[in-house]
Design a protein around this motif. Sequence first.
Motif, PDB file in Angstrom:
ATOM      1  N   TYR A  43     -37.778 -36.635 124.075  1.00 15.11           N
ATOM      2  CA  TYR A  43     -37.505 -36.473 122.651  1.00 15.11           C
ATOM      3  C   TYR A  43     -38.807 -36.676 121.883  1.00 15.11           C
ATOM      4  O   TYR A  43     -39.532 -37.652 122.105  1.00 15.11           O
ATOM      5  CB  TYR A  43     -36.464 -37.506 122.222  1.00 15.11           C
ATOM      6  N   PRO A  44     -39.153 -35.751 120.983  1.00 19.80           N
ATOM      7  CA  PRO A  44     -40.469 -35.838 120.327  1.00 19.80           C
ATOM      8  C   PRO A  44     -40.586 -37.051 119.415  1.00 19.80           C
ATOM      9  O   PRO A  44     -39.611 -37.522 118.836  1.00 19.80           O
ATOM     10  CB  PRO A  44     -40.545 -34.535 119.524  1.00 19.80           C
ATOM     11  N   ALA A  45     -41.799 -37.531 119.278  1.00 24.24           N
ATOM     12  CA  ALA A  45     -42.080 -38.647 118.372  1.00 24.24           C
ATOM     13  C   ALA A  45     -42.016 -38.165 116.929  1.00 24.24           C
ATOM     14  O   ALA A  45     -42.190 -36.975 116.638  1.00 24.24           O
ATOM     15  CB  ALA A  45     -43.456 -39.224 118.678  1.00 24.24           C
ATOM     16  N   LEU A  46     -41.763 -39.100 116.032  1.00 27.56           N
ATOM     17  CA  LEU A  46     -41.723 -38.783 114.606  1.00 27.56           C
ATOM     18  C   LEU A  46     -43.146 -38.552 114.119  1.00 27.56           C
ATOM     19  O   LEU A  46     -44.017 -39.403 114.289  1.00 27.56           O
ATOM     20  CB  LEU A  46     -41.079 -39.931 113.839  1.00 27.56           C
ATOM     21  N   SER A  47     -43.396 -37.391 113.535  1.00 28.20           N
ATOM     22  CA  SER A  47     -44.732 -37.086 113.014  1.00 28.20           C
ATOM     23  C   SER A  47     -44.717 -37.171 111.493  1.00 28.20           C
ATOM     24  O   SER A  47     -43.717 -36.849 110.853  1.00 28.20           O
ATOM     25  CB  SER A  47     -45.182 -35.695 113.465  1.00 28.20           C
ATOM     26  N   ILE A 102     -34.164 -29.187 109.482  1.00 31.96           N
ATOM     27  CA  ILE A 102     -34.929 -30.313 110.012  1.00 31.96           C
ATOM     28  C   ILE A 102     -33.949 -31.432 110.373  1.00 31.96           C
ATOM     29  O   ILE A 102     -33.154 -31.861 109.540  1.00 31.96           O
ATOM     30  CB  ILE A 102     -35.954 -30.826 108.999  1.00 31.96           C
ATOM     31  N   VAL A 103     -34.012 -31.905 111.612  1.00 36.78           N
ATOM     32  CA  VAL A 103     -33.081 -32.917 112.101  1.00 36.78           C
ATOM     33  C   VAL A 103     -33.862 -34.142 112.555  1.00 36.78           C
ATOM     34  O   VAL A 103     -34.758 -34.040 113.408  1.00 36.78           O
ATOM     35  CB  VAL A 103     -32.220 -32.368 113.259  1.00 36.78           C
ATOM     36  N   ASP A 104     -33.531 -35.292 111.968  1.00 35.40           N
ATOM     37  CA  ASP A 104     -34.127 -36.568 112.347  1.00 35.40           C
ATOM     38  C   ASP A 104     -35.642 -36.576 112.147  1.00 35.40           C
ATOM     39  O   ASP A 104     -36.334 -37.399 112.736  1.00 35.40           O
ATOM     40  CB  ASP A 104     -33.770 -36.897 113.811  1.00 35.40           C
ATOM     41  N   GLY A 105     -36.165 -35.674 111.346  1.00 39.24           N
ATOM     42  CA  GLY A 105     -37.595 -35.599 111.110  1.00 39.24           C
ATOM     43  C   GLY A 105     -38.401 -35.196 112.326  1.00 39.24           C
ATOM     44  O   GLY A 105     -39.638 -35.256 112.296  1.00 39.24           O
ATOM     45  N   ARG A 106     -37.736 -34.725 113.405  1.00 38.89           N
ATOM     46  CA  ARG A 106     -38.419 -34.475 114.676  1.00 38.89           C
ATOM     47  C   ARG A 106     -38.211 -33.077 115.229  1.00 38.89           C
ATOM     48  O   ARG A 106     -39.064 -32.564 115.943  1.00 38.89           O
ATOM     49  CB  ARG A 106     -37.936 -35.483 115.732  1.00 38.89           C
ATOM     50  N   LEU A 107     -37.068 -32.480 114.931  1.00 35.70           N
ATOM     51  CA  LEU A 107     -36.718 -31.176 115.486  1.00 35.70           C
ATOM     52  C   LEU A 107     -36.477 -30.172 114.376  1.00 35.70           C
ATOM     53  O   LEU A 107     -36.163 -30.528 113.231  1.00 35.70           O
ATOM     54  CB  LEU A 107     -35.438 -31.266 116.324  1.00 35.70           C
ATOM     55  N   ARG A 108     -36.573 -28.886 114.753  1.00 33.57           N
ATOM     56  CA  ARG A 108     -36.133 -27.806 113.881  1.00 33.57           C
ATOM     57  C   ARG A 108     -34.990 -27.090 114.588  1.00 33.57           C
ATOM     58  O   ARG A 108     -35.135 -26.655 115.729  1.00 33.57           O
ATOM     59  CB  ARG A 108     -37.275 -26.837 113.598  1.00 33.57           C
ATOM     60  N   VAL A 109     -33.847 -26.973 113.924  1.00 29.85           N
ATOM     61  CA  VAL A 109     -32.668 -26.325 114.492  1.00 29.85           C
ATOM     62  C   VAL A 109     -32.472 -24.989 113.786  1.00 29.85           C
ATOM     63  O   VAL A 109     -32.587 -24.892 112.557  1.00 29.85           O
ATOM     64  CB  VAL A 109     -31.424 -27.219 114.339  1.00 29.85           C
ATOM     65  N   GLN A 164     -39.477 -27.948 118.765  1.00 30.17           N
ATOM     66  CA  GLN A 164     -40.183 -29.139 118.323  1.00 30.17           C
ATOM     67  C   GLN A 164     -41.680 -28.948 118.564  1.00 30.17           C
ATOM     68  O   GLN A 164     -42.072 -28.089 119.367  1.00 30.17           O
ATOM     69  CB  GLN A 164     -39.640 -30.381 119.061  1.00 30.17           C
ATOM     70  N   PRO A 165     -42.512 -29.696 117.782  1.00 29.36           N
ATOM     71  CA  PRO A 165     -42.167 -30.721 116.793  1.00 29.36           C
ATOM     72  C   PRO A 165     -41.772 -30.108 115.458  1.00 29.36           C
ATOM     73  O   PRO A 165     -41.894 -28.894 115.269  1.00 29.36           O
ATOM     74  CB  PRO A 165     -43.471 -31.512 116.670  1.00 29.36           C
ATOM     75  N   ALA A 166     -41.331 -30.963 114.524  1.00 30.71           N
ATOM     76  CA  ALA A 166     -40.896 -30.468 113.223  1.00 30.71           C
ATOM     77  C   ALA A 166     -42.026 -29.800 112.461  1.00 30.71           C
ATOM     78  O   ALA A 166     -41.786 -28.915 111.644  1.00 30.71           O
ATOM     79  CB  ALA A 166     -40.315 -31.622 112.393  1.00 30.71           C
ATOM     80  N   ASP A 167     -43.267 -30.205 112.715  1.00 31.18           N
ATOM     81  CA  ASP A 167     -44.400 -29.637 111.998  1.00 31.18           C
ATOM     82  C   ASP A 167     -45.172 -28.630 112.847  1.00 31.18           C
ATOM     83  O   ASP A 167     -46.353 -28.375 112.603  1.00 31.18           O
ATOM     84  CB  ASP A 167     -45.340 -30.738 111.505  1.00 31.18           C
ATOM     85  N   GLY A 168     -44.520 -28.026 113.838  1.00 29.56           N
ATOM     86  CA  GLY A 168     -45.172 -27.001 114.649  1.00 29.56           C
ATOM     87  C   GLY A 168     -45.560 -25.793 113.813  1.00 29.56           C
ATOM     88  O   GLY A 168     -44.829 -25.386 112.905  1.00 29.56           O
TER      89      GLY A 168
END
Length: 414
Positions: free
Chosen positions: A44-48, A64-71, A82-86
């Motif tokens: 599971y990716p770290a929070l960035s 954006i889910v949990d600040g970590r993933l993009r759904v 992932q990550p959310a800021d990819g």
Amino acid sequence: MGWTSSRRRIVAAVAATGVAGTLALVGYRVLAPAEVSTPARGDYPALSRPEPKVVGRLPVAPLIVDGRLRVYAAERQVYADQPADGRHRSTPYWSYRRWPATLDAVVASGTTVVSRWSDGDLVALDARTGRVAWRAQGPEPDGKRSARRTGSEVVWQPQGLSVIRTAEGREAVVSSGAGEVRAVDLADGGQLWRAEVGRGCREPVGGSTSGQLLSLDRCAGPTVVEFRDAATGVVAARWRPPEAGEELTANLIGCVPTGCAGLRTAGPGDGAARGWLLGSGEPVAAAALDGAEVELLDGTAVTLAEGVVVGRAVRDGTERWRTPVGPGRLIAVQPGRVHLVTEENELVTLEPTTGRQMSRFVLNVGADGTGWVPGRAYAVDGYLAVERLRPSVDLEADDHGYYFTAEPLILAAT
């Protein structure tokens, strides 16, 4: 001779039967109802927490889910990267696909992603692994969802599907359609309540921060706003604004993922929309929220007029602050942030209680330029995503003539 002919006919019949059986098996495997779940294989990716800037562009709208993933949503699939800021959309971190049902809506709270399908099924996925957490049956949607290729209508404006936090703190997933409303527990999918309602004359609006489901009821007489307790399904109140006409529209404002703090009502073609604060009783008039371009955030009504952003106390209209930013558009809010886009497509982010500028930069990525106009926008967890549309866009145009580029979503950290 006769025996030979008969034997040939028997062999041919057996062969034909075998071919038919094989085709039937192939047809069943291809057309039979099915689901394919591909869970996450990595950690599971770290929070960035990226610095304020444009972080990338995407072909489809992210949740954006949990600040970590993009759904993301596709016609028959919900998937995450992932990550959310990819900078770009990447290989799916996990994926869930169904056939022949189509995806109707997606909502999320915490690390749970809930998808609603054309057959009414609700499927909850654990965002950390992509595995199915629970399944539940809900009412079928009222008609097939019409969505453009970005899928923003499915993930940013889900119709008939809400996560509402009840007064007791439980989170309920409420789905509406086909003359019925059902609520299940977000934690395990267990049914909380079910209610039959009028078919074709009710429009779900969404949930309030006080734990109520709001719906527009046009089934008998003038339109009324119905308030239903999200924990029990009991109708707590039916309300109409004073001096309202026969018809009524209603939109929620001041929203977080589990409910909204305000309501805006208007009649057909009525430019003088009225604002209301939501609580445990009837809505309370709030003149500071009147007008279609006012946002509600952290007890502050925010407006942009003649290049100046003004924040007012929502209950009495007292001015709290004003900040010049130049001509533009108030595009989105999220807890702790007000987002505006100027005529030059600069993104300006203000702190809502003081009006202090938190960041300001041009919304440009690569060599795309800024010759576009903003479409739908979505803000959460410190991120902002905006659809980029062609200048003087024709709302009836196909996707090629509607969107600015093949990757029309621009994603920024604010």
